[in-house]
Scaffold this active site. Structure first.
Site, PDB file in Angstrom:
ATOM      1  N   GLU A   1      35.856  25.094  43.197  1.00  0.00           N
ATOM      2  CA  GLU A   1      35.889  25.977  42.035  1.00  0.00           C
ATOM      3  C   GLU A   1      34.510  26.002  41.388  1.00  0.00           C
ATOM      4  OE1 GLU A   1      38.610  27.076  38.151  1.00  0.00           O
ATOM      5  OE2 GLU A   1      38.439  25.011  38.701  1.00  0.00           O
TER       6      GLU A   1
ATOM      7  N   GLY B   1      34.844  16.841  35.243  1.00  0.00           N
ATOM      8  CA  GLY B   1      35.630  15.651  34.913  1.00  0.00           C
ATOM      9  C   GLY B   1      36.708  15.443  35.967  1.00  0.00           C
ATOM     10  N   ALA B   2      37.305  16.533  36.400  1.00  0.00           N
ATOM     11  CA  ALA B   2      38.365  16.479  37.400  1.00  0.00           C
ATOM     12  C   ALA B   2      38.595  17.885  37.931  1.00  0.00           C
ATOM     13  CB  ALA B   2      39.655  15.949  36.778  1.00  0.00           C
ATOM     14  N   MET B   3      39.272  17.976  39.082  1.00  0.00           N
ATOM     15  CA  MET B   3      39.514  19.291  39.686  1.00  0.00           C
ATOM     16  C   MET B   3      40.921  19.331  40.264  1.00  0.00           C
ATOM     17  SD  MET B   3      38.543  22.290  40.482  1.00  0.00           S
ATOM     18  CE  MET B   3      39.713  23.377  41.285  1.00  0.00           C
ATOM     19  N   GLU B   4      41.637  20.394  39.901  1.00  0.00           N
ATOM     20  CA  GLU B   4      43.077  20.483  40.160  1.00  0.00           C
ATOM     21  C   GLU B   4      43.479  20.939  41.553  1.00  0.00           C
ATOM     22  OE1 GLU B   4      41.259  22.551  38.181  1.00  0.00           O
ATOM     23  OE2 GLU B   4      41.994  24.613  38.279  1.00  0.00           O
ATOM     24  N   ASN B   5      42.651  20.730  42.601  1.00  0.00           N
ATOM     25  CA  ASN B   5      43.015  21.172  43.958  1.00  0.00           C
ATOM     26  C   ASN B   5      44.504  20.942  44.209  1.00  0.00           C
ATOM     27  OD1 ASN B   5      40.114  21.321  44.562  1.00  0.00           O
ATOM     28  ND2 ASN B   5      40.248  19.114  44.438  1.00  0.00           N
TER      29      ASN B   5
ATOM     30  N   HIS C   1      46.250  17.399  32.127  1.00  0.00           N
ATOM     31  CA  HIS C   1      45.581  18.699  32.242  1.00  0.00           C
ATOM     32  C   HIS C   1      45.600  19.199  33.696  1.00  0.00           C
ATOM     33  CE1 HIS C   1      42.164  21.565  31.248  1.00  0.00           C
ATOM     34  NE2 HIS C   1      42.058  21.483  32.558  1.00  0.00           N
ATOM     35  N   GLU C   2      45.185  18.345  34.608  1.00  0.00           N
ATOM     36  CA  GLU C   2      45.108  18.787  36.011  1.00  0.00           C
ATOM     37  C   GLU C   2      46.495  19.082  36.574  1.00  0.00           C
ATOM     38  OE1 GLU C   2      42.282  19.652  36.725  1.00  0.00           O
ATOM     39  OE2 GLU C   2      41.185  18.478  35.244  1.00  0.00           O
TER      40      GLU C   2
ATOM     41  N   HIS D   1      47.766  22.469  35.734  1.00  0.00           N
ATOM     42  CA  HIS D   1      47.234  23.516  36.611  1.00  0.00           C
ATOM     43  C   HIS D   1      48.082  23.701  37.868  1.00  0.00           C
ATOM     44  CE1 HIS D   1      43.563  24.596  34.620  1.00  0.00           C
ATOM     45  NE2 HIS D   1      42.971  23.431  34.754  1.00  0.00           N
TER      46      HIS D   1
HETATM   47  N1  BES Z   1      39.212  23.411  36.765  1.00  0.00           N
HETATM   48  C1  BES Z   1      38.501  22.410  36.060  1.00  0.00           C
HETATM   49  C2  BES Z   1      37.378  21.815  36.847  1.00  0.00           C
HETATM   50  C3  BES Z   1      36.111  22.619  36.883  1.00  0.00           C
HETATM   51  C4  BES Z   1      35.272  22.646  35.799  1.00  0.00           C
HETATM   52  C5  BES Z   1      35.755  23.307  38.019  1.00  0.00           C
HETATM   53  C6  BES Z   1      34.106  23.375  35.848  1.00  0.00           C
HETATM   54  C7  BES Z   1      34.597  24.037  38.076  1.00  0.00           C
HETATM   55  C8  BES Z   1      33.756  24.077  36.978  1.00  0.00           C
HETATM   56  C9  BES Z   1      39.431  21.274  35.659  1.00  0.00           C
HETATM   57  O1  BES Z   1      40.760  21.611  35.541  1.00  0.00           O
HETATM   58  C10 BES Z   1      39.006  20.851  34.289  1.00  0.00           C
HETATM   59  O2  BES Z   1      39.209  21.599  33.385  1.00  0.00           O
HETATM   60  N2  BES Z   1      38.404  19.681  34.154  1.00  0.00           N
HETATM   61  C11 BES Z   1      37.894  19.230  32.893  1.00  0.00           C
HETATM   62  C12 BES Z   1      38.673  18.092  32.367  1.00  0.00           C
HETATM   63  C13 BES Z   1      39.771  18.538  31.471  1.00  0.00           C
HETATM   64  C14 BES Z   1      40.631  17.397  31.044  1.00  0.00           C
HETATM   65  C15 BES Z   1      39.275  19.250  30.243  1.00  0.00           C
HETATM   66  C16 BES Z   1      36.468  18.814  33.109  1.00  0.00           C
HETATM   67  O3  BES Z   1      36.056  18.793  34.259  1.00  0.00           O
HETATM   68  O4  BES Z   1      35.783  18.538  32.148  1.00  0.00           O
HETATM   69 ZN    ZN Z   2      41.229  22.722  33.882  1.00  0.00          ZN
END
Ligand code: BES
Ligand code: ZN
Length: 873
Positions: A138, A271-275, A307-308, A311
């Site tokens: 993503e 921070g994390a990615m919801e694959n 959060h993840e 998704h």
């Molecule tokens: N979908 C995002 C990850 C992401 C962020 C992909 C930026 C590509 C670019 C994921 O679900 C997300 O939102 N992660 C957050 C953590 C969340 C608890 C707010 C993050 O990465 O900060």
């Molecule tokens: Zn997210």
């Protein structure tokens, strides 16, 4: 082929239905080989097939197209990978007829070190340096791993096969279907996925341990971490199992896959990615160590997991149609993660803490350089920038505002029907509104368009005029300028003992109501107070007239307001003060009414505001700085004394978090006792890392305390901190230290800390933590940024992390000269991916500079701050 260049989206004459992907990563040479076979629906006869690809090598020989199930095979006459548009154009000598076909392509690529696409991450195993292979797709980087239709609306099924060293763990979205070992190599094939978008495909290959559990209906859940760290996954595992069950109820739809893996990756940009079925995390957002993690770390793990997992429904099952609707994914997941966390940990009072999200959203959206929630996207490179506080925080806040307007039950019912209707498909913002409109009978679309299609938000001014309350809305801008926007504002209002609550929609610029209609009597007499935006559920600010403001101050002091409302009164006053619509004198007087405050969220925001005011005061009225500090120390001390440095038996999670924040703030403010105590406890910690004198919640405070007195010529504390950094293998501990290392007041030592951030000892994802310098460090950090700009662009230039460097270094300035200087530098170092952030940061500097000037003109300030400094509590 020129007709395909410069287009924001792929032409739609071929529609992918199923991908069969095979990948063979080589962890030694950092390369990978792969092949993809895509079943296509050709919907219009064509001699071209256009799909996404970037940084891959593909030769014409390796491409073929088979029509239907016949043996007619077409070879392209010409292929071109156009890097700037990230597309692969295949031209065929004959026209491909409408119908089905199979496109096969072989390709090669590099396992890069930029944390996107198919990349490598490093770790240690038995003292040896190892490499793992990881994907992060993503928003638009699946195309760096295999040629594909890399748009969220091009959903298909995925059948993945990996060829990897046999001793390694190899994971993908789905469970393993078959594994065949052949000497040093094994071929692992996974079950075919349900229909999904390319950005959710994932692969991880490396050495890992795991812990496992399952949900009531048999979904197998695992948390993977580095070998030896799997136990640190237990907390996240427990949260995940419960959250999956909760969302199944809330969305009235079960989790779609047979398994869910969650894995900690040492090098990770976000921070994390919801694959789908394989969620990847930074270590700090997944692993929890009973001994050495702080309460704040625990909360972070729970909210990120929640959060993840949100998704998995909102995003993965129902996907945004295009990136313009990214906020649907992110705003919604953010909002719903609070719902889950609240249900699992009611004692955390997480909905009060939600105000932290709203206020960060309001802060960014108070800039003229903000953007609407729904934003046009014309090139893949524009997507990264919108993963910001507008999509996440404003997005979550307007959802909360709407939920509170429609009612929780109706909201949930309508959401469940939205999920059912768009499952395995794509949706736009209007589709969500339509579902909510149908479920509630309210004009949701009309109401919400004013919040998602224009940037900014209103400040509602309220004043008493004889027997009427007069309301007026205008766009709030932190610069103090008047904006043009107008909104449909769900105004809520309460008074007295919260027994009286009223609400109405403010649909015009101004409106007036008889006071009698609101509070039953025609006069606001005695101590009768009125508070708008009850519980801070609305995404707007409120400005009260003198009469109403004075009554609210009294209500704060007497603890007559709820914590959220106390938060709101303070936060709005601070924002209005920065916009020069209220004096600093009146703000600090209001702050004085919070001296008995006990609520975590309110105090946490009071601390933030305190430190910001201290900074601006240092610029504007340095001769009064000591009084400001003394006043603020007095304000926080009461609470610090109650909490002490060590946990009380059975104390709350919130007290544990508060202790760390208060003591850190007191250290920054130079409170002698805190500095002494911090350094005593730090010494004890150096002797014994398990000393009860310095538990994880207070470590950062002690680190910051010892750094206050450290300098280049007296750097023993700095060296000791580095030693702790080098010895720990807990990422949260490393992060705590990085966040403290540059907090000294000596420019020479600050520079040393900044240089350390770019050394090989700091993972590039973590360097930004070290940019939290104090006022004494501003100029050093700016000089350092310029000096290292080329290196930064090389390391971070292709991702969103570079924007953090710009905003962290530029925003703290407070003079017009600096605006010019920064503009001049970036005039010759422009980059589209930092353009918006730079404009926002410069706007902030201008706001600070104007604020400084207006504070200097405040005659009443000197007396007020002296009086507050000497007041005995
Ligand atoms: N979908 C995002 C990850 C992401 C962020 C992909 C930026 C590509 C670019 C994921 O679900 C997300 O939102 N992660 C957050 C953590 C969340 C608890 C707010 C993050 O990465 O900060
Ligand atoms: Zn997210």
């Amino acid at each position: 082929m020129d007709q395909f260049k410069g287009q924001p989206r792929l032409p739609k004459f071929a529609v992918p239905k199923r991908y069969d992907i095979r990948l063979k990563p080589d962890l030694i040479s950092h390369r990978f080989a792969g092949s993809v076979a895509v079943n296509l629906d050709i919907v219009a006869a064509t001699t071209f097939i256009v799909l996404n690809a970037a940084e891959l090598s593909v030769t014409a020989d390796s491409v073929s197209f088979t029509i239907g199930d016949s043996s007619t095979v077409f070879k392209p006459s010409r292929i071109e990978l156009i890097e700037i548009d990230e597309i692969l154009v295949l031209e065929f000598p004959q026209e491909i007829p409408v119908g089905q076909g199979l496109l096969t392509i072989e390709f090669e690529g590099i396992l890069n070190d930029r944390m996107k696409g198919f990349y490598r991450s490093t770790y240690e195993y038995n003292g040896e340096k190892k490499t793992m292979a990881v994907t992060q797709f993503e928003p638009a980087d699946a195309r760096r791993c295999f040629p594909c239709w890399d748009e969220p609306a091009c959903k298909a099924t995925f059948k993945i096969t990996l060829d990897v060293p046999s001793e390694l763990v190899a994971l993908s979205n789905m469970p393993v279907a078959e594994e065949i070992t052949n000497g040093n190599l094994k071929t692992v094939s996974y079950e075919e996925s349900p229909i999904m978008s390319t950005y959710l495909v994932a692969v991880v290959v490396g050495l890992f341990d795991y812990v496992e559990d399952h949900t009531l209906d048999g979904v197998k859940v695992r948390v993977y971490g580095q070998v030896g760290k799997a136990n640190q996954g237990k907390f996240a595992l427990d949260v995940a199992v419960k959250t999956l069950e909760l969302y199944k109820e809330y969305f009235a739809t079960p989790y779609s896959l047979p398994k869910l893996d969650m894995i900690a990756i040492p090098d990770f940009a976000a921070g994390a990615m919801e694959n789908y079925g394989l969620v990847t995390y930074r270590e700090t957002a997944l692993l929890y160590d009973e001994q050495h993690s702080a309460a704040a770390n625990k909360q972070r793990v729970a909210t990120v997991v929640a959060h993840e997992l949100a998704h998995q429904w909102f995003g993965n099952l129902v996907t945004m149609e295009w990136w313009t609707h990214l906020w649907l994914n992110e705003g919604f997941a953010t909002w719903v993660s609070y719902l889950a966390t609240d249900s699992l940990f009611p004692e955390w009072q997480i909905w009060s803490q939600f105000l932290h999200e709203s206020t960060e959203g309001l802060r960014l959206d108070g800039l003229a350089e903000s953007h609407p929630i729904e934003v046009d996207i014309n090139h893949a490179c524009e997507i990264d920038e919108i993963f910001d506080a507008i999509s996440y925080r404003k997005g979550a806040s307007v959802i909360r505002m709407l939920q509170s307007y429609l009612g929780a039950e109706c909201f949930q019912r309508s959401l469940a029907s939205y999920i059912k209707k768009y499952a395995c498909s794509n949706a736009k913002t209007e589709d969500l509104w339509a579902a909510l409109e149908e479920g509630s009978g309210e004009p949701v679309n009309k109401l919400m368009n004013s919040w998602t299609k224009q940037k900014g938000y209103p400040v509602v001014s309220v004043k008493v005029n004889e027997q009427k309350l007069e309301f007026d809305q205008s766009q709030f801008l932190s610069s103090g300028a008047q904006g043009e926007g107008q909104w449909i504002v769900p105004v809520t209002l309460c008074s007295g003992t919260y027994e009286v609550r009223k609400s109405f929609l403010l649909q015009t610029k101004s409106d007036a109501h008889d006071i009698k209609d609101f509070i039953g009597t025609a006069n606001i007499s005695g101590n009768y107070w009125i508070k708008l935006n009850v519980d801070q559920a609305g995404f707007y600010r409120v400005k009260y007239d003198e009469v109403l403001a004075a009554k609210l101050r009294y209500a704060v002091e007497k603890q007559l307001l709820s914590a959220s409302d106390r938060f709101g009164v303070l936060d709005d006053a601070f924002a209005l003060c920065m916009a020069r619509r209220e004096s600093l004198t009146s703000l600090i007087n209001l702050m004085g009414s919070y001296r008995e405050e006990v609520d975590y969220t309110v105090l946490s925001n009071l601390i933030t505001i305190t430190l910001k005011v201290e900074r601006i005061a240092a610029d504007a009225v340095p001769q009064l700085l000591d009084y400001f500090r003394q006043f603020f120390i007095g304000l926080l001390q009461h609470c610090a004394e109650r909490l002490g440095w060590e946990p009380k038996p059975g104390e709350s999670h919130l007290d544990a978090m508060l202790r760390g924040e208060i003591l850190t703030a007191l250290a920054v403010l130079g409170h002698d006792l805190t500095l002494e105590e911090g350094s005593k406890r730090f010494q004890a910690f150096l002797e014994d890392r398990n000393t009860p004198l310095l538990p994880p919640d207070t470590r950062k405070a002690a680190y910051v305390a010892v750094m206050q007195g450290a300098s280049k010529s007296n750097s023993s504390s700095y060296e000791s901190l580095l030693k702790v950094y080098r010895e720990t293998d807990l990422s949260q501990e490393k992060t705590r230290i990085l966040g403290s290392l540059s907090s000294s007041r000596d420019p020479g030592l600050i520079l040393e800390a900044l240089n350390f951030m770019l050394s090989s000892e700091v993972r590039s994802q973590d360097a930004v933590f070290g940019l939290a310098v104090n006022r004494e460090g501003r100029d050093v950090a700016w000089a350092w940024l310029k000096e290292n700009w080329e290196h930064l662009v090389k390391t971070y230039g292709s991702g969103f992390l570079i924007t953090r460097f710009v905003s962290a270094v530029v925003s703290p300035f407070a003079s017009f000269e600096k605006v010019k200087e920064v503009e001049e530098f970036f005039a010759s170092h422009a980059m589209p991916s930092i353009a918006r952030t730079l404009r926002q940061s410069l706007e902030r500097v201008n706001i600070n500079a104007n604020w400084v000037e207006s504070i200097r003109k405040e005659d009443s300030l000197s007396d007020a701050v002296r009086e507050l400094a000497y007041r005995k509590y």
